[in-house]
Design an enzyme around this catalytic site. Structure first.
Site, short mmCIF file in Angstrom:
data_model
loop_
_atom_site.label_atom_id
_atom_site.label_comp_id
_atom_site.label_asym_id
_atom_site.label_seq_id
_atom_site.Cartn_x
_atom_site.Cartn_y
_atom_site.Cartn_z
N LYS A 22 -15.82 -38.26 -22.88
CA LYS A 22 -15.64 -39.39 -21.94
C LYS A 22 -16.44 -39.15 -20.66
CE LYS A 22 -11.89 -39.23 -19.17
NZ LYS A 22 -12.07 -39.33 -17.70
N ASN A 23 -16.31 -37.94 -20.10
CA ASN A 23 -16.92 -37.69 -18.78
C ASN A 23 -18.43 -37.52 -18.84
OD1 ASN A 23 -14.47 -38.03 -17.64
ND2 ASN A 23 -14.07 -35.84 -17.29
N ARG A 97 -12.10 -44.93 -11.27
CA ARG A 97 -12.86 -44.38 -10.16
C ARG A 97 -14.32 -44.11 -10.53
NH1 ARG A 97 -10.46 -41.96 -6.16
NH2 ARG A 97 -12.39 -40.79 -5.97
N CYS A 121 -6.04 -41.10 -5.87
CA CYS A 121 -5.41 -41.26 -7.18
C CYS A 121 -4.34 -40.20 -7.34
CB CYS A 121 -6.44 -41.25 -8.30
SG CYS A 121 -6.93 -39.64 -8.88
N ARG A 126 -9.51 -37.55 -3.32
CA ARG A 126 -10.79 -37.78 -3.99
C ARG A 126 -11.75 -38.69 -3.21
NH1 ARG A 126 -9.84 -38.71 -10.29
NH2 ARG A 126 -11.92 -37.80 -10.38
N PRO A 127 -12.19 -38.23 -2.04
CA PRO A 127 -13.16 -39.03 -1.28
C PRO A 127 -14.53 -39.05 -1.97
CG PRO A 127 -12.84 -36.90 -0.23
CD PRO A 127 -11.87 -36.96 -1.37
N VAL A 128 -15.41 -39.95 -1.52
CA VAL A 128 -16.76 -40.02 -2.09
C VAL A 128 -17.81 -39.77 -1.00
CG1 VAL A 128 -16.23 -41.46 -4.09
CG2 VAL A 128 -16.79 -42.55 -1.91
N ASP A 129 -17.40 -39.09 0.08
CA ASP A 129 -18.31 -38.86 1.20
C ASP A 129 -19.59 -38.13 0.78
OD1 ASP A 129 -16.42 -36.77 0.69
OD2 ASP A 129 -17.03 -35.77 2.55
N LEU A 130 -19.47 -37.21 -0.19
CA LEU A 130 -20.67 -36.45 -0.58
C LEU A 130 -21.64 -37.31 -1.39
CD1 LEU A 130 -19.01 -33.01 -1.45
CD2 LEU A 130 -20.02 -33.76 0.72
N ASP A 314 -9.56 -29.77 -15.71
CA ASP A 314 -9.09 -30.73 -16.70
C ASP A 314 -8.33 -30.07 -17.86
OD1 ASP A 314 -10.16 -32.70 -15.17
OD2 ASP A 314 -11.90 -33.07 -16.43
N ILE A 336 -9.40 -27.13 -7.40
CA ILE A 336 -10.30 -28.30 -7.30
C ILE A 336 -9.59 -29.50 -6.67
CG2 ILE A 336 -11.83 -29.87 -8.58
CD1 ILE A 336 -12.74 -26.99 -8.91
N ARG A 406 -7.01 -43.52 -21.92
CA ARG A 406 -8.23 -43.40 -21.11
C ARG A 406 -9.13 -42.29 -21.63
NH1 ARG A 406 -7.16 -43.82 -14.82
NH2 ARG A 406 -9.41 -43.98 -15.01
#
Ligand code: EPZ
Length: 428
Positions: A22-23, A97, A121, A126-130, A314, A336, A406
């Protein structure tokens, strides 16, 4: 809402076909936005998240064609001669996401992207700043407006630059890599993630005509090209699905042959499982693994999650279920995500003895887990409850199984073919 009922206490024996990851599939699908020619993915799993990504892409004008309908291991052909829309709305991103992975490709090809901020979540903020810093390092102008990321390239498009990630981010590396393929000049990505899913994405981009050096290492060098072309590419086997079924063999004391997967994808996990007393043998074909625990109880071992090649976050919940049945204690440290112990109270309801102290959990193995009604909170937490239920003699009921949809293709079918008593029922 559907539930999964497991009548546990049965040893599992048999063969399980491992699906595509999936990933890996999600970023590979987003990569179709980088070219006006068709991208065809094979071994793409049939999962709710994959369908969500298809929906996001269709909203940008991508023609998505999945052969075999809903069948497993299906092929997906994606073609977008012209990108007709560059906004990923809140409703789609909130649902999944990973939709944020369209940011880099949209910017690179269309020069504009408007992507809803995903929000937190169940497992962390889980920011997306990077991701945003990486796009800015390639010259994008970024503003945050009304919950949306508004990103625009300068005239002439993205320009190669040096992206230094302060810590490893899988999605950030994927967005950076995709954007850099079409930027003018050289991009260097330092402290890049090295997960097999990144390698898979890089190899697919190379098949599409990208120029990338350092694949599989922490430094990726990309020489931008004017355009990419179509390709056909097979998605890498799912290492987390592989690991989850390896734990199923270990926790029930059986032997499972996992087909269509490779030991190199799960080395850190395999080392831990071997230390616990599980046998793992790679098939002569290099395309299967046989996992067994025939004699003796699992031994408790300490685990800390880390970016690849370390122990994957995971697999943390699944290993915790296994450690709950071990002889001795185990300390499991999550490095993580800040909130990835949501499965602990549910496992405790099944008789596990687990105490959480900050980012570590002390698991004291018990002789037997007991069946219970439990609730899934996220994808990997859900499967850890299924694994615990397989070991607990009697009937367990797991609710909120949409989380499982999912990321685990045909889970009840795969397990019941190996002797598990498991069924999915419509909510009672
Ligand atoms: C990917 O998420 C996976 N998802 C996750 O899989 C996996 O748990 C995670 O990598 C770690 O291996 C997909 O591939 C679709 P990150 P991602 O960016 O890319 C922080 C599953 O169950 N961070 O490597 O979102 C972040 O909050 C899942 O299949 C920032 O602070 O993970 C986290 O603490 C869930 N700023 C850490 O970095 C950023 O801009 C690592 O996250 C980006 C990340």
């Amino acid at each position: 809402m559907d539930q999964i009922i497991v009548r546990g206490g049965h040893t599992l024996n048999g063969e399980i076909q491992i699906s595509g990851a999936k990933n890996a599939g999600l970023p590979l699908m987003a990569a179709c936005l980088l070219t006006s020619e068709p991208l065809t993915l094979t071994n793409l799993p049939d999962l709710a998240d994959i369908a969500s990504m298809a929906g996001v892409l269709e909203s940008f004008g991508v023609d998505v064609y999945r052969n075999g309908g809903d069948g497993p291991h299906s092929t997906c052909r994606m073609h977008v001669p012209t990108i007709t829309e560059t906004t990923a709305p809140y409703d789609l991103v909130r649902k999944m996401r990973a939709s944020v992975l369209v940011l880099g490709p949209l910017l690179a090809r269309a020069g504009h992207a408007r992507v809803s901020l995903p929000g937190g979540c169940a497992i962390g903020t889980r920011p997306v700043d990077l991701h945003l810093k990486a796009m800015a390092a390639l010259g994008a102008e970024i503003t945050l407006e009304e919950g949306y990321i508004e990103a625009r390239t300068p005239k002439g498009g993205l320009v190669g630059g040096h992206i230094v990630f302060p810590f490893v981010t899988v999605g950030g590396t994927e967005n950076a890599l995709m954007a850099a393929t079409l930027a003018t000049g050289e991009t260097v990505i330092s402290n890049a993630a090295r997960e097999p899913e990144i390698t898979d994405l890089a190899n697919c981009l190379i098949a599409m005509g990208a120029n990338i050096d350092g694949v599989g290492t922490g430094t990726l060098k990309v020489q931008g090209v004017a355009s990419l072309h179509g390709a056909q590419y097979a998605v890498v086997p799912d290492r987390i699905e592989t690991g989850s079924y390896a734990v199923a063999a270990a926790i029930t004391g059986g032997t499972l042959k996992l087909k269509g997967t490779r030991l190199e994808l799960i080395e850190s996990l395999a080392d831990i499982l071997k230390e616990c007393g599980v046998d793992i043998i790679e098939g002569d074909d290099g395309d299967s693994l046989t996992v067994s625990r025939v004699n003796g109880r699992i031994r408790g071992v300490d685990i800390m999650t880390e970016p690849y090649p370390g122990f994957p976050t995971d697999m943390q919940a699944q290993l915790m279920a296994l450690m709950a049945t071990a002889n001795g204690a185990s300390m499991i440290t999550e490095s993580i995500f800040e909130n990835r112990f949501m499965h602990v109270p549910e496992l405790c309801r099944m008789g596990a003895n687990i105490n959480v102290h900050g980012s570590s959990a002390i698991v004291r193995g018990v002789d037997k887990l007991s069946p219970a009604q439990v609730m899934a909170t996220d994808l990997r937490a859900s499967v850890s409850l299924v694994l615990a239920a397989l070991a607990a003699e009697g009937e367990s009921v797991i609710s909120r199984v949409y989380h499982l949809d999912r990321g685990y293709e045909c889970l009840p079918e795969k397990l019941s073919a190996c002797g598990a008593q498991i069924e999915r029922v419509s909510g009672r």
